[in-house]
Motif scaffolding. Structure first.
Motif, PDB file in Angstrom:
ATOM      1  N   ARG A 114     -97.904  -2.029 -82.237  1.00  0.00           N
ATOM      2  CA  ARG A 114     -98.812  -3.392 -81.953  1.00  0.00           C
ATOM      3  C   ARG A 114     -98.551  -3.295 -80.214  1.00  0.00           C
ATOM      4  NH1 ARG A 114    -102.059  -5.603 -85.565  1.00  0.00           N
ATOM      5  NH2 ARG A 114    -101.334  -5.563 -87.515  1.00  0.00           N
ATOM      6  N   VAL A 115     -99.507  -3.335 -79.767  1.00  0.00           N
ATOM      7  CA  VAL A 115     -99.474  -3.155 -78.220  1.00  0.00           C
ATOM      8  C   VAL A 115     -98.796  -4.514 -77.587  1.00  0.00           C
ATOM      9  CG1 VAL A 115    -100.848  -3.384 -75.926  1.00  0.00           C
ATOM     10  CG2 VAL A 115    -101.488  -2.008 -77.921  1.00  0.00           C
ATOM     11  N   TRP A 116     -98.731  -5.659 -78.265  1.00  0.00           N
ATOM     12  CA  TRP A 116     -98.228  -7.009 -77.686  1.00  0.00           C
ATOM     13  C   TRP A 116     -96.755  -6.716 -77.716  1.00  0.00           C
ATOM     14  CZ3 TRP A 116     -95.121  -9.793 -81.037  1.00  0.00           C
ATOM     15  CH2 TRP A 116     -95.662  -9.473 -82.328  1.00  0.00           C
ATOM     16  N   GLU A 117     -96.115  -5.801 -78.602  1.00  0.00           N
ATOM     17  CA  GLU A 117     -94.726  -5.654 -78.693  1.00  0.00           C
ATOM     18  C   GLU A 117     -94.177  -4.876 -77.696  1.00  0.00           C
ATOM     19  OE1 GLU A 117     -94.380  -3.627 -82.495  1.00  0.00           O
ATOM     20  OE2 GLU A 117     -94.458  -5.417 -83.855  1.00  0.00           O
ATOM     21  N   LEU A 118     -94.883  -4.457 -76.724  1.00  0.00           N
ATOM     22  CA  LEU A 118     -94.563  -3.506 -75.546  1.00  0.00           C
ATOM     23  C   LEU A 118     -94.043  -4.667 -74.252  1.00  0.00           C
ATOM     24  CD1 LEU A 118     -95.876  -1.316 -77.183  1.00  0.00           C
ATOM     25  CD2 LEU A 118     -96.453  -0.360 -74.804  1.00  0.00           C
ATOM     26  N   ARG A 119     -94.261  -5.913 -74.787  1.00  0.00           N
ATOM     27  CA  ARG A 119     -94.068  -6.863 -73.772  1.00  0.00           C
ATOM     28  C   ARG A 119     -92.207  -6.848 -73.184  1.00  0.00           C
ATOM     29  NH1 ARG A 119     -97.494 -12.072 -75.653  1.00  0.00           N
ATOM     30  NH2 ARG A 119     -99.657 -10.916 -75.345  1.00  0.00           N
ATOM     31  N   PRO A 120     -91.702  -6.223 -72.146  1.00  0.00           N
ATOM     32  CA  PRO A 120     -90.635  -6.576 -71.795  1.00  0.00           C
ATOM     33  C   PRO A 120     -89.929  -8.020 -71.564  1.00  0.00           C
ATOM     34  CG  PRO A 120     -91.724  -5.830 -69.817  1.00  0.00           C
ATOM     35  CD  PRO A 120     -92.742  -5.899 -71.085  1.00  0.00           C
ATOM     36  N   GLY A 121     -88.674  -8.110 -71.413  1.00  0.00           N
ATOM     37  CA  GLY A 121     -87.806  -9.286 -71.053  1.00  0.00           C
ATOM     38  C   GLY A 121     -87.995  -9.506 -69.609  1.00  0.00           C
ATOM     39  N   ASP A 122     -87.396 -10.555 -69.251  1.00  0.00           N
ATOM     40  CA  ASP A 122     -87.178 -11.025 -68.027  1.00  0.00           C
ATOM     41  C   ASP A 122     -86.633 -10.204 -67.127  1.00  0.00           C
ATOM     42  OD1 ASP A 122     -88.761 -13.425 -68.988  1.00  0.00           O
ATOM     43  OD2 ASP A 122     -86.783 -14.652 -68.964  1.00  0.00           O
ATOM     44  N   GLU A 123     -85.643  -9.434 -67.450  1.00  0.00           N
ATOM     45  CA  GLU A 123     -85.002  -8.409 -66.674  1.00  0.00           C
ATOM     46  C   GLU A 123     -85.883  -7.214 -65.958  1.00  0.00           C
ATOM     47  OE1 GLU A 123     -84.780  -6.980 -70.904  1.00  0.00           O
ATOM     48  OE2 GLU A 123     -84.471  -9.010 -69.970  1.00  0.00           O
ATOM     49  N   ILE A 124     -87.288  -7.091 -66.431  1.00  0.00           N
ATOM     50  CA  ILE A 124     -88.131  -6.203 -66.037  1.00  0.00           C
ATOM     51  C   ILE A 124     -88.376  -6.220 -64.777  1.00  0.00           C
ATOM     52  CG2 ILE A 124     -90.149  -7.319 -66.778  1.00  0.00           C
ATOM     53  CD1 ILE A 124     -89.535  -3.561 -67.387  1.00  0.00           C
ATOM     54  N   GLU A 125     -88.214  -7.616 -64.160  1.00  0.00           N
ATOM     55  CA  GLU A 125     -88.674  -7.649 -62.729  1.00  0.00           C
ATOM     56  C   GLU A 125     -87.865  -7.141 -61.839  1.00  0.00           C
ATOM     57  OE1 GLU A 125     -90.908  -9.628 -61.793  1.00  0.00           O
ATOM     58  OE2 GLU A 125     -91.770 -10.106 -63.912  1.00  0.00           O
ATOM     59  N   GLU A 126     -86.496  -6.701 -62.359  1.00  0.00           N
ATOM     60  CA  GLU A 126     -85.519  -6.066 -61.528  1.00  0.00           C
ATOM     61  C   GLU A 126     -85.548  -4.472 -61.797  1.00  0.00           C
ATOM     62  OE1 GLU A 126     -81.788  -7.824 -62.559  1.00  0.00           O
ATOM     63  OE2 GLU A 126     -82.504  -9.795 -61.551  1.00  0.00           O
ATOM     64  N   LYS A 127     -86.341  -4.027 -62.670  1.00  0.00           N
ATOM     65  CA  LYS A 127     -86.424  -2.625 -62.997  1.00  0.00           C
ATOM     66  C   LYS A 127     -87.620  -2.112 -62.455  1.00  0.00           C
ATOM     67  CE  LYS A 127     -83.749  -2.999 -67.520  1.00  0.00           C
ATOM     68  NZ  LYS A 127     -83.794  -2.791 -68.917  1.00  0.00           N
ATOM     69  N   ARG A 128     -87.568  -0.581 -62.129  1.00  0.00           N
ATOM     70  CA  ARG A 128     -88.544   0.347 -61.994  1.00  0.00           C
ATOM     71  C   ARG A 128     -89.204   1.205 -62.821  1.00  0.00           C
ATOM     72  NH1 ARG A 128     -91.123  -0.844 -57.082  1.00  0.00           N
ATOM     73  NH2 ARG A 128     -89.826  -1.776 -55.640  1.00  0.00           N
ATOM     74  N   GLU A 129     -88.374   1.269 -64.023  1.00  0.00           N
ATOM     75  CA  GLU A 129     -89.151   1.945 -65.132  1.00  0.00           C
ATOM     76  C   GLU A 129     -88.670   1.043 -66.496  1.00  0.00           C
ATOM     77  OE1 GLU A 129     -87.343   6.120 -65.624  1.00  0.00           O
ATOM     78  OE2 GLU A 129     -88.275   6.756 -63.760  1.00  0.00           O
ATOM     79  N   TYR A 130     -89.564   1.510 -67.331  1.00  0.00           N
ATOM     80  CA  TYR A 130     -89.662   0.954 -68.614  1.00  0.00           C
ATOM     81  C   TYR A 130     -89.761   1.994 -69.907  1.00  0.00           C
ATOM     82  CZ  TYR A 130     -90.823  -2.167 -72.713  1.00  0.00           C
ATOM     83  OH  TYR A 130     -90.926  -2.750 -73.918  1.00  0.00           O
ATOM     84  N   THR A 131     -88.885   1.974 -70.814  1.00  0.00           N
ATOM     85  CA  THR A 131     -88.965   2.955 -71.740  1.00  0.00           C
ATOM     86  C   THR A 131     -89.119   2.227 -73.081  1.00  0.00           C
ATOM     87  OG1 THR A 131     -87.590   4.392 -70.678  1.00  0.00           O
ATOM     88  CG2 THR A 131     -88.000   5.120 -72.721  1.00  0.00           C
ATOM     89  N   VAL A 132     -90.354   2.681 -74.031  1.00  0.00           N
ATOM     90  CA  VAL A 132     -90.381   2.179 -75.268  1.00  0.00           C
ATOM     91  C   VAL A 132     -90.603   3.481 -76.406  1.00  0.00           C
ATOM     92  CG1 VAL A 132     -92.951   2.085 -74.983  1.00  0.00           C
ATOM     93  CG2 VAL A 132     -91.848   0.691 -76.680  1.00  0.00           C
ATOM     94  N   GLU A 133     -89.832   3.414 -77.458  1.00  0.00           N
ATOM     95  CA  GLU A 133     -89.909   4.370 -78.476  1.00  0.00           C
ATOM     96  C   GLU A 133     -90.878   4.032 -79.574  1.00  0.00           C
ATOM     97  OE1 GLU A 133     -86.664   5.357 -81.466  1.00  0.00           O
ATOM     98  OE2 GLU A 133     -86.261   6.782 -79.992  1.00  0.00           O
ATOM     99  N   LEU A 134     -92.055   4.608 -79.865  1.00  0.00           N
ATOM    100  CA  LEU A 134     -93.063   4.328 -80.785  1.00  0.00           C
ATOM    101  C   LEU A 134     -92.801   5.381 -82.029  1.00  0.00           C
ATOM    102  CD1 LEU A 134     -96.295   3.958 -78.410  1.00  0.00           C
ATOM    103  CD2 LEU A 134     -94.546   2.228 -79.054  1.00  0.00           C
ATOM    104  N   MET A 135     -93.254   4.932 -83.224  1.00  0.00           N
ATOM    105  CA  MET A 135     -93.084   5.753 -84.424  1.00  0.00           C
ATOM    106  C   MET A 135     -94.396   5.983 -84.914  1.00  0.00           C
ATOM    107  SD  MET A 135     -89.890   5.792 -84.710  1.00  0.00           S
ATOM    108  CE  MET A 135     -89.572   5.958 -86.200  1.00  0.00           C
ATOM    109  N   GLN A 136     -94.514   7.178 -85.769  1.00  0.00           N
ATOM    110  CA  GLN A 136     -95.685   7.639 -86.366  1.00  0.00           C
ATOM    111  C   GLN A 136     -95.460   7.097 -88.008  1.00  0.00           C
ATOM    112  OE1 GLN A 136     -96.070  11.789 -87.560  1.00  0.00           O
ATOM    113  NE2 GLN A 136     -98.334  11.813 -87.321  1.00  0.00           N
ATOM    114  N   ALA A 137     -96.582   6.533 -88.506  1.00  0.00           N
ATOM    115  CA  ALA A 137     -96.579   5.956 -89.789  1.00  0.00           C
ATOM    116  C   ALA A 137     -96.368   7.065 -90.835  1.00  0.00           C
ATOM    117  CB  ALA A 137     -97.766   4.757 -89.985  1.00  0.00           C
TER     118      ALA A 137
END
Length: 851
Positions: free
Chosen positions: A218-241
């Protein structure tokens, strides 16, 4: 564009022609007038076409293609100058417009060159070429694609960046990877040290999209928390059904325009080798092969079904709904109304999805081996679910469940006031929803549901249908009856034209108008299905009745046509009419069974199992049918032939699929089954080319040999002279001595096949025979015992002496006509006798005949 000057058009001058002038002058004047009108019209059309050519506008978004490639191109026209770009390959075009033609130069990452485009008359496409004869075509694209490819790209968050990338990738999914070129700015290629061309970047972007397309999230699940404001990179792990294989996506932030404080998030592209290894692992579920562009039409997973359903809605709206309907389980809907009802329920479901929000396909599971159903949306009145459904051939498909389709209408009613999630992607509605929206704009209460699920406006529409269809059907029936003369009454028909043609036509027109109304009104199943069944039954019975009697009408027309052109194949016509009637009855029954959802397929299959029993029971019927085919192939008789059939003599009156009807001489009708008829000894009297005249005459025993010779020669002369007797093998011979007479046999053929005419010729021959016998001096013998009470006068001595003298003279000259006349005499005598005889109405004296 403006015309610099107006062209003057001269019209031919037509002078008044005084009365009495020649018609030639008038004809020339008319011809000149017509020619002037044609010239005027041609010049007006030429001016119109020139104006249209000057109105060509190249501004817009064009989906273009060339050999092994293509690009989406945006053009802007200013006067006669055109500039444009195709960002997929960092391309730029510039040119000038001349009428429908656009010529100029192109430059992109692959090189540069010149091009020529010519716009089509409908202004929706163009044909072009570039380089050394390479083709380049294009078509105006829709607003959605233009917005996707040239609208503002959202890089404000990892979620929005990925959404933009996936939307462009789905557009490129049909082999058009150039469409990914516009989203290159969403990607971070910092992992690559060597410089990359536009083509390299597109290939890498396509590879990355193929990986993400194998995942479910779900694309909306990629929303990071408030701490993203201080980060330069964001990593997310997705799965194959299905396999639960993970894949990690990385996003990297860069500062936006100076002074805004915004940051742009880009998707990091991994090294190519790493991506290819990940893609190979993800494709293991698909046997290591990348699914082809149309594989989702096989409905092998919930994602494939949802994707096909959304893609094929446009085709279904245009009338090609076959693939669209396969995405839904419509097994609970009667087969006769399945297509129309399925299309309506599909549109209800489309409207529901547009209000819920159309998903990205990566948000739907792509696991073909999923055990349970996929639930997309749940509401108190129903749910949108995709189930795995076993088909009749044993295969399985993922389809919207039967329960989902049954609740589609209620779901739409519950969500109707919900605004559309994306108006631009909604498209046009069908006539039913257009009418419903118009009704809603008039008064919202007209959409109020009654107890049967019918809305108030639909009841009014049904009443209006009855008010319109009844007088309309009467009018159409009157027109048809006038055109085809259906009101003409045949004397041999027990039913009137009203019963045979007019009432069935009225019912058919009412039912046809009702069927059109049902397709437009979108009635609920509780009302729609009974009405469709009623209309279908009406069409089946009335249509079968009408066609059955129209077959008789066509048969009569064919018979009249064959008589007019003297061509008759009555056996073929009769058999064909019988077979067509049988087909009409069977077709009406099968159509009725389809309407009533009767399992007639099983009954027909059962006939194969019990075929032997059916064959034995219908043996005589089958024999008669085969006998009818034999009659058609052999054609020993035709309707109207006079035949002797065993002990029956009569005229063939009809040849049917089962029997032959014969009108006897007593005016009774004898019916003979075909199987028996073909085994009869058939004597076809009508097909005689001539009729045999064969009789014996007996002369008195007092007849002398010379008198007998006189009579024989006279009869032979008569047969040769008579124009209605064939010369060969006409003969008259002394046959022998009877009990009371000297017998002469007469054998000849009369040149006619008409028996009445034969009787007239025979009568004439017999009368002339009396004259010959009387002239010879002898007489006819008769089997009787005579008691003479007076002296017998005997034969005429004078005539006897004269006859014998003539015979002696012929004998002396060697001219006796025995055993036959010589060739010269036969030739002289042929056709010299007057027939019809002198004194008759049709007498015509022959030239050269004996006085």
């Amino acid at each position: 564009m403006f015309f610099n000057r107006k062209k003057s058009i001269r019209y031919p001058l037509i002078e008044a022609v005084p009365a009495g002038r020649s018609s030639t002058l008038r004809q020339r004047s008319r011809a000149a007038f017509v020619a002037g009108l044609v010239l005027c019209m041609a010049q007006i059309l030429a001016m119109s076409s020139t104006a249209l050519a000057q109105e060509a506008d190249w501004t817009g978004v064009w989906d273009t293609q060339w050999r092994d490639g293509g690009a989406v191109m945006e053009l802007r026209q200013n006067g006669n100058r055109v500039e444009g770009t195709y960002p997929g390959f960092e391309g730029v075009v510039q040119g000038r417009v001349d009428g429908d033609e656009l010529s100029g130069t192109w430059v992109d990452a692959a090189g540069e060159g010149v091009f020529t485009f010519v716009m089509s008359p409908d202004r929706q496409s163009f044909m072009g070429r570039f380089g050394t004869g390479e083709w380049w075509t294009g078509v105006r694209t829709d607003t959605d694609m233009a917005q996707t490819l040239f609208g503002g790209l959202d890089l404000s968050s990892p979620e929005q960046t990925l959404r933009s990338f996936l939307r462009a990738g789905q557009r490129a999914g049909e082999g058009r990877s150039d469409r990914l070129g516009v989203v290159i700015q969403l990607l971070d290629f910092s992992a690559f040290e060597d410089p990359l061309t536009a083509y390299d970047r597109i290939d890498l972007a396509r590879l990355l999209f193929q990986i993400i397309d194998r995942l479910t999230f779900r694309v909306w699940e990629l929303r990071p928390g408030d701490e993203i404001e201080e980060k330069r990179e964001y990593t997310v792990e997705l799965m194959q059904a299905g396999s639960n294989l993970p894949y990690t996506l990385r996003f990297r932030a860069t500062d936006g325009p100076e002074g805004t404080g915004d940051r742009d998030w880009r998707l990091v592209v991994p090294p190519e080798d790493e991506m290819r290894a990940s893609l190979e692992a993800l494709l293991a579920m698909h046997d290591g092969v990348m699914p082809h562009a149309r594989q989702h039409h096989e409905l092998g997973s919930p994602r494939a079904t949802m994707r096909t359903f959304l893609e094929q809605w446009g085709n279904a709206r245009a009338g090609n709904a076959e693939l669209f309907l396969t995405t839904m389980d419509l097994s609970q809907i009667p087969a006769a109304v399945r297509q129309e009802e399925g299309a309506l329920l599909g549109e209800y479901l489309i409207e529901v999805l547009h209000r819920v929000g159309l998903p990205l396909r990566q948000e739907i599971p792509d696991n073909p081996n999923r055990r349970g159903p996929y639930t997309h949306f749940v509401h108190p009145v129903g749910a949108v679910e995709i189930h795995r459904v076993e088909q009749e051939d044993g295969s399985t498909r993922w389809q919207f469940s039967a329960e989902t389709m049954a609740s589609a209408r209620q779901l739409f009613m519950a969500l109707e006031d919900m605004p559309l999630a994306d108006v631009d992607r909604h498209g046009e509605s069908t006539p039913f929803f257009e009418i419903r929206n118009q009704v809603r704009s008039v008064h919202r209460d007209l959409l109020h549901e009654t107890g049967s699920g019918m809305e108030l406006w639909q009841w009014f529409a049904l009443a209006l249908w009855l008010l319109i269809s009844i007088p309309m059907s009467w009018l159409l029936t009157w027109v048809v009856s006038k055109l085809f003369r259906l009101r003409e009454m045949e004397d041999d028909r027990s039913l009137s034209p009203e019963a045979r043609f007019l009432w069935p036509l009225r019912l058919i027109f009412i039912a046809a108008i009702g069927m059109l109304a049902l397709r437009t009104l979108g009635l609920p199943q509780t009302v729609d299905i009974p009405l469709r069944v009623l209309i279908g039954v009406t069409l089946s019975i009335a249509g079968g009745w009408l066609v059955y009697h129209l077959v008789d009408k066509v048969s009569e027309v064919l018979e009249a046509h064959s008589q007019r052109y003297q061509y008759r194949d009555e056996i073929l016509r009769s058999l064909a009419i019988s077979i067509v009637k049988l087909g009409v009855i069977v077709g009406a029954i099968l159509f009725l069974a389809e309407i009533l959802s009767l399992p007639y397929q099983g009954v027909l299959a059962g006939l194969g199992i019990g075929g032997l029993a059916v064959a034995l029971a219908a043996r005589s019927t089958l024999e008669n049918f085969i006998g009818g085919l034999t009659l058609f192939a052999d054609k020993p008789v035709e309707v109207g032939d006079l035949c002797k059939l065993g002990e029956h003599l009569g005229v063939i009156e009809g040849i049917g699929l089962r029997s032959v009807r014969v009108r006897s001489l007593a005016r009774t009708v004898v019916t003979i089954p075909n199987a028996e008829f073909v085994n009869l000894n058939i004597e076809n009297l009508t097909r005689r080319d001539r009729i045999l005249l064969r009789t014996d005459i007996g002369l008195r025993y007092e007849t002398t040999p010379d008198q007998l010779r006189w009579v024989l020669s006279g009869i032979r002369r008569l047969l040769l002279q008579h124009p209605m007797i064939t010369p060969e093998p006409a003969r008259a011979r002394f046959r022998g001595f009877g009990d009371h007479s000297v017998d002469i046999e007469i054998f000849a053929y009369v040149k006619t096949s008409d028996f009445n005419e034969f009787l007239g010729v025979q009568e004439d021959i017999f009368l002339r025979l009396i004259e010959i016998v009387d002239e010879s001096g002898t007489g006819f013998a008769f089997p009787s015992m005579v008691n003479y009470l007076a002296t017998d006068s005997g034969t005429d001595e004078a005539r006897t002496e004269r006859t014998e003298a003539i015979m002696r003279e012929l004998r002396k000259d060697d001219a006796l006509p025995f055993p036959d006349f010589d060739v010269h005499t036969r030739k002289e005598l042929r056709d010299t006798l007057d027939y019809p005889p002198e004194g008759s109405v049709d007498f015509e004296e022959k030239s050269g005949a004996d006085p």
